[in-house]
Design an enzyme around this catalytic site. Structure first.
Site, PDB file in Angstrom:
ATOM      1  N   SER A  46      -3.792 -65.609 -16.031  1.00  0.00           N
ATOM      2  CA  SER A  46      -5.171 -66.121 -16.072  1.00  0.00           C
ATOM      3  C   SER A  46      -5.184 -67.629 -16.299  1.00  0.00           C
ATOM      4  CB  SER A  46      -5.959 -65.423 -17.167  1.00  0.00           C
ATOM      5  OG  SER A  46      -6.097 -64.057 -16.855  1.00  0.00           O
ATOM      6  N   ASN A  69       0.760 -57.567 -26.968  1.00  0.00           N
ATOM      7  CA  ASN A  69       0.832 -59.008 -26.751  1.00  0.00           C
ATOM      8  C   ASN A  69      -0.425 -59.676 -27.248  1.00  0.00           C
ATOM      9  OD1 ASN A  69      -0.883 -60.550 -24.544  1.00  0.00           O
ATOM     10  ND2 ASN A  69      -0.712 -58.395 -23.897  1.00  0.00           N
ATOM     11  N   MET A  71      -0.752 -63.346 -26.219  1.00  0.00           N
ATOM     12  CA  MET A  71      -0.304 -64.640 -25.697  1.00  0.00           C
ATOM     13  C   MET A  71      -1.378 -65.696 -25.969  1.00  0.00           C
ATOM     14  SD  MET A  71       2.490 -63.593 -24.170  1.00  0.00           S
ATOM     15  CE  MET A  71       2.925 -65.066 -23.302  1.00  0.00           C
ATOM     16  N   CYS A 124      -9.792 -59.932 -21.558  1.00  0.00           N
ATOM     17  CA  CYS A 124      -8.715 -60.203 -22.520  1.00  0.00           C
ATOM     18  C   CYS A 124      -9.222 -59.789 -23.906  1.00  0.00           C
ATOM     19  CB  CYS A 124      -8.315 -61.682 -22.500  1.00  0.00           C
ATOM     20  SG  CYS A 124      -7.037 -62.039 -23.734  1.00  0.00           S
TER      21      CYS A 124
HETATM   22  O1  RRO Z   1      -2.959 -64.167 -22.419  1.00  0.00           O
HETATM   23  C1  RRO Z   1      -3.120 -63.096 -23.040  1.00  0.00           C
HETATM   24  O2  RRO Z   1      -2.855 -62.999 -24.248  1.00  0.00           O
HETATM   25  C2  RRO Z   1      -3.673 -61.899 -22.405  1.00  0.00           C
HETATM   26  C3  RRO Z   1      -4.629 -61.894 -21.416  1.00  0.00           C
HETATM   27 BR1  RRO Z   1      -5.227 -63.455 -20.627  1.00  0.00          BR
HETATM   28  C4  RRO Z   1      -5.187 -60.676 -20.955  1.00  0.00           C
HETATM   29  O3  RRO Z   1      -6.079 -60.608 -20.094  1.00  0.00           O
HETATM   30  N1  RRO Z   1      -4.733 -59.534 -21.518  1.00  0.00           N
HETATM   31  C5  RRO Z   1      -3.782 -59.530 -22.472  1.00  0.00           C
HETATM   32  O4  RRO Z   1      -3.391 -58.455 -22.950  1.00  0.00           O
HETATM   33  N2  RRO Z   1      -3.247 -60.719 -22.903  1.00  0.00           N
END
Ligand code: RRO
Length: 298
Positions: A46, A69, A71, A124
């Site tokens: 993204s 996660n 992130m 997200c």
């Molecule tokens: O970047 C992230 O932590 C993340 C995103 Br953009 C998303 O759409 N889904 C996710 O589980 N992590």
């Protein structure tokens, strides 16, 4: 002779298996590798307006049946990312740009970034003011989708959150806004705790669960959306084998995205497409006949 090619959400694809948005989509070379491994199309990590570092580490932890996660949407910003998309296109399949932002940001990115389609990240689970914080409100989903549809010259997909009481309501909102497809589902809100330290493991405390643990949740979402929407549904969540892809398509999916399973290597994409083709041959079924079979049988 069975064929996997066809139209999915406004794109003509050689097969319905796609690289899901995620950590393998951060560079043009990794997107290109997924394309060369046999994906029908690839979805980028993204991308927003400005560069972002993301959440503090740890950002990923392995748990039973999957990964957690947080992130935190790390990305270089869309101006820097165009050259990665251009490189990814050398893989010879459509490149779908996953984009995120505040509600008013999506249109700016869609006007400027050149990709074969956009996937709107309204899902997200762990980003303040972005993702599911917008995407759990049907009126925002509809408004953002409509805005991007007015500005983009390419198909628009909307990735939905499962962290809601009624995902069909969100899907209908995307459809009303003019979406060409919905993508179901993003990760489920989740947490793991370090029992020696007595604190959450992820730097952000909580994150999103992906992998085999969420596949039954994703299958149910795809099933419900397919039963109630006129636009195509693309399934994602815990798909790691051709059998999982068959299940998603039987639930009604036009396309199937693979994310977490890629930690075992890019060849999982080839294994899934080959397995799906062999299954269709063995059963003497077309992809169209397989699609939604479980809807008709129940
Ligand atoms: O970047 C992230 O932590 C993340 C995103 Br953009 C998303 O759409 N889904 C996710 O589980 N992590």
């Amino acid at each position: 002779m069975q064929s996997l090619s066809g139209k999915v959400g406004g794109l003509s694809l050689r097969n319905p298996i796609m690289l899901a948005a995620g950590i393998l989509g951060t560079s043009g070379s990794s997107l290109k590798r997924a394309a060369l491994a046999g994906a029908g199309c690839v979805v980028t990590k993204s991308i927003g307006i400005e560069p972002r570092d993301g959440h503090p580490g740890p950002t990923i932890v392995q748990v039973d049946c999957g990964f957690l996660n947080a992130m935190g949407l790390p990305n270089p910003g869309y101006r820097e990312f165009q050259e990665e998309i251009n490189l990814a296109r050398l893989g010879g399949v459509p490149v779908v740009a996953s984009i995120f932002g505040a509600a008013e940001d999506f249109g700016e990115i869609a006007l400027s970034l050149k990709a074969d389609a956009f996937e709107l990240n309204l899902s997200c689970p762990h980003a303040k003011c972005f993702g599911a914080e917008l995407g759990r409100h049907p009126e925002i989903v509809e408004a953002v989708t409509r805005d991007v549809k007015e500005k983009a010259e390419v198909p628009v997909w909307v990735k939905l959150t499962p962290n809601t009481a009624d995902i069909v309501e969100l899907g209908l909102a995307a459809q009303d806004g003019g979406a060409d497809a919905v993508v179901a589902v993003n990760t489920l809100k989740a947490m793991a705790i370090d029992i020696e330290m007595g604190i959450p493991i992820l730097g952000n405390s909580y994150g999103g669960l992906s992998g085999p643990a969420i596949k039954p949740v994703a299958v149910k979402c795809v099933y419900d959306l397919s039963a109630n929407l006129k636009i195509p549904v693309i399934g994602v969540g815990g798909v790691s084998s051709w059998q999982d892809a068959v299940e998603m398509i039987m639930a009604g999916a036009y396309g199937v995205q693979v994310g977490t399973a890629l930690y075992r290597g890019y060849e999982v994409i080839h294994n899934i497409t080959e397995g799906l083709l062999r299954y269709l041959e063995r059963k003497s079924l077309t992809l169209e006949e397989l699609r939604g079979m479980a809807q008709r049988g129940s």
